[in-house]
Write an enzyme that holds these catalytic residues in place. Sequence first.
Site, PDB file in Angstrom:
ATOM      1  N   GLY A  59      -4.528-103.982 -23.799  1.00 19.63           N
ATOM      2  CA  GLY A  59      -3.276-104.576 -23.313  1.00 19.63           C
ATOM      3  C   GLY A  59      -2.253-103.521 -22.908  1.00 19.63           C
ATOM      4  N   ARG A 115     -10.625-104.193 -20.780  1.00 16.74           N
ATOM      5  CA  ARG A 115     -11.048-104.344 -22.174  1.00 16.74           C
ATOM      6  C   ARG A 115     -12.555-104.154 -22.378  1.00 16.74           C
ATOM      7  NH1 ARG A 115      -7.088-105.922 -25.611  1.00 16.74           N
ATOM      8  NH2 ARG A 115      -5.334-107.130 -24.799  1.00 16.74           N
ATOM      9  N   ASP A 132      -9.141-100.948 -31.487  1.00 18.74           N
ATOM     10  CA  ASP A 132     -10.511-101.131 -30.995  1.00 18.74           C
ATOM     11  C   ASP A 132     -10.913-100.020 -30.019  1.00 18.74           C
ATOM     12  OD1 ASP A 132     -11.143-103.455 -32.410  1.00 18.74           O
ATOM     13  OD2 ASP A 132     -10.188-104.744 -30.929  1.00 18.74           O
ATOM     14  N   LYS A 176      -1.922 -96.555 -28.785  1.00 22.46           N
ATOM     15  CA  LYS A 176      -1.162 -97.503 -27.973  1.00 22.46           C
ATOM     16  C   LYS A 176      -1.295 -98.903 -28.519  1.00 22.46           C
ATOM     17  CE  LYS A 176      -3.049-100.289 -25.965  1.00 22.46           C
ATOM     18  NZ  LYS A 176      -3.968-101.271 -25.379  1.00 22.46           N
ATOM     19  N   THR A 177      -0.295 -99.660 -28.583  1.00 18.70           N
ATOM     20  CA  THR A 177      -0.307-101.126 -28.672  1.00 18.70           C
ATOM     21  C   THR A 177       1.092-101.617 -29.034  1.00 18.70           C
ATOM     22  OG1 THR A 177      -1.136-103.138 -29.695  1.00 18.70           O
ATOM     23  CG2 THR A 177      -1.246-101.204 -31.090  1.00 18.70           C
ATOM     24  N   ASP A 210       1.588-104.197 -30.448  1.00 21.50           N
ATOM     25  CA  ASP A 210       1.453-104.923 -31.718  1.00 21.50           C
ATOM     26  C   ASP A 210       1.927-104.109 -32.925  1.00 21.50           C
ATOM     27  OD1 ASP A 210       0.304-106.731 -30.051  1.00 21.50           O
ATOM     28  OD2 ASP A 210      -1.632-106.828 -31.064  1.00 21.50           O
TER      29      ASP A 210
HETATM   30  P1  FBP Z   1      -3.872-104.316 -27.422  1.00 21.93           P
HETATM   31  O1  FBP Z   1      -4.188-104.438 -28.887  1.00 21.93           O
HETATM   32  O2  FBP Z   1      -5.042-104.050 -26.573  1.00 21.93           O
HETATM   33  O3  FBP Z   1      -2.771-103.332 -27.206  1.00 21.93           O
HETATM   34  O4  FBP Z   1      -3.291-105.708 -26.882  1.00 21.93           O
HETATM   35  C1  FBP Z   1      -2.266-106.356 -27.510  1.00 21.93           C
HETATM   36  C2  FBP Z   1      -1.965-107.719 -26.927  1.00 21.93           C
HETATM   37  O5  FBP Z   1      -0.811-107.658 -26.133  1.00 21.93           O
HETATM   38  C3  FBP Z   1      -1.819-108.742 -28.045  1.00 21.93           C
HETATM   39  O6  FBP Z   1      -0.509-108.747 -28.550  1.00 21.93           O
HETATM   40  C4  FBP Z   1      -2.242-110.014 -27.374  1.00 21.93           C
HETATM   41  O7  FBP Z   1      -2.744-110.935 -28.297  1.00 21.93           O
HETATM   42  C5  FBP Z   1      -3.311-109.555 -26.426  1.00 21.93           C
HETATM   43  O8  FBP Z   1      -3.032-108.219 -26.112  1.00 21.93           O
HETATM   44  C6  FBP Z   1      -3.378-110.367 -25.173  1.00 21.93           C
HETATM   45  O9  FBP Z   1      -4.484-109.969 -24.431  1.00 21.93           O
HETATM   46  P2  FBP Z   1      -4.644-110.167 -22.873  1.00 21.93           P
HETATM   47  O10 FBP Z   1      -3.806-109.125 -22.200  1.00 21.93           O
HETATM   48  O11 FBP Z   1      -6.075-109.912 -22.627  1.00 21.93           O
HETATM   49  O12 FBP Z   1      -4.177-111.524 -22.531  1.00 21.93           O
END
Ligand code: FBP
Length: 548
Positions: free
Chosen positions: A78, A142, A173, A199-200, A202
């Site tokens: 993400g 991803r 991941d 990175k994230t 979250d």
């Molecule tokens: P990462 O862990 O890859 O940084 O992604 C976080 C996130 O933004 C989460 O908060 C959310 O649940 C998910 O990605 C959403 O995924 P997508 O971008 O595939 O809709």
Amino acid sequence: MTKSALQIARAAYQPKLPKALLGAVKVKEGEPTQSVADQEAIKQLFPNTYGMPLIQFEEGGVATEFPAINVGVILSGGQAPGGHNVISGLFDGIKKLNKDSKLFGFILGPGGLVDHNYIELTSDIIDEYRNTGGFDIIGSGRTKLEKVEQFEKGLEIIRELGIKALVIIGGDDSNTNACVLAEYYAAKNYGVQVIGCPKTIDGDLKNEMIETSFGFDTACKTYSEVIGNIERDCNSARKYWHFIKLMGRSASHIALECALQTQPNVCIVSEEVEAKDMSLDDVVTYIAQVVADRAAAGNNFGTVLIPEGLIEFIPAMKRLIAELNDFLAHNGEEFNAIERNKQREYIINHLSAENAAIYASLPEGVARQLSLDRDPHGNVQVSLIETEKLLSEMVATKLAAWKKEGKYVGKFAPQHHFFGYEGRCAAPSNFDADYCYSLGYTASVLIANGKTGYMSSVRNTTAPAAEWIAGGVPITMMMNMERRHGEMKPVIQKALVKLDGAPFKKFAANRETWAKETAYVYPGPIQYFGPSEVCDEPTKTLQLEQAK
Ligand code: FBP
């Protein structure tokens, strides 16, 4: 390309670096490390990259000539504000080592490496993206890098481009993938280094050596700005209850940080729900009680923050999801071949009695989301579950029952919001701009020192940037074994909200007051220019966690 006035002004911002990285760097190595859990299993799986020492960079190194080096970079998972600055820090770092060094970006995530899809990132391109949000410089994806064929396919293009090191910018991941790849290339003696960057948005990729993942700061400030605006609207009209779901697939760091910044009437913290073994009905009763108490005081309005991952933390739901994950991992094909209107029944007939009963009791939409395709890492796509609507509907039903019993007198008109994608590509705050640039630059120094299987680490981040401490952490140190896709796998341990940690304690000590009183705080938009106390403040989470 037409640019906004802010974009133009922001392009000229020179991110701050820790002072140890400004000149020649001295490398200080610590003691051998251990993984956080399951040491024997992790050691066996990573014989070449397990146990490496922590690394810290210090001032006072001896300047040496460094040969030109080709480096590859991947943005994974993400989007998170600041990714472009990790790349520009890495670019400036390898150019400082030798002006003829080159940086190649793989397009649309790890898949770009496997499919040989890349561009050379020249200074013209890099300059276009300095201090901007988004991952659009090369895109993200991803794809999970886990198979030997993928590693070997990647090696072909690595050899063709003369790449010596690969930097993977990703969450838990993706950094797990980076570690597996580093181990594979080391085992094969291919001479290709792999470095990760945390990175994230979250905020759940953190530990003693990684104080925060990048993007969390900007994303939380962006959401808090809008939550503050909603709170002010809510306090002006005094007629709505706003149910706001906040991104964060698993941990509740984003919801908690936004609560600390905006002081809403309710914030649910998934980790607490799990620890107290609360049912969905317990959560609903808690919210309904706050609504009823405020109504009794004449306040038929309020704000409720809900973490995106809540559903998975309600113990009974967690057991259901775990069984569903295993079941779908083994019977996915059969399930997908079944007619859509028979799928619910099919699942109910195949689950254990306890889980079948819970699944059957869920509203149609939520049940459906739980059985949809997992992401490539085996996660339920919680961002698709409308928890904010589920909760407000259940609160409305409970209030209606209380009304009949004479326990509630008031009006309940909910509004729903989901903030996630709005913050992931925001222009990075000064904190993220500086932090990301430093992480990228640190990666170049790790590469220069021949390291592999390390994650860039920048610590002491509540101090001014000059005093930040840069170095590297062996990725194996953060690993444990977890069940994924029905099998035990080595993965980086997710950092959940700690209920005995300072941020949660601060929230818990104040939430009753915030529930009753209208004690909203309006943070306003991120400021990029102006006094340091307005522009450079780190998150409340970081400030509370790092308070000495
Ligand atoms: P990462 O862990 O890859 O940084 O992604 C976080 C996130 O933004 C989460 O908060 C959310 O649940 C998910 O990605 C959403 O995924 P997508 O971008 O595939 O809709």
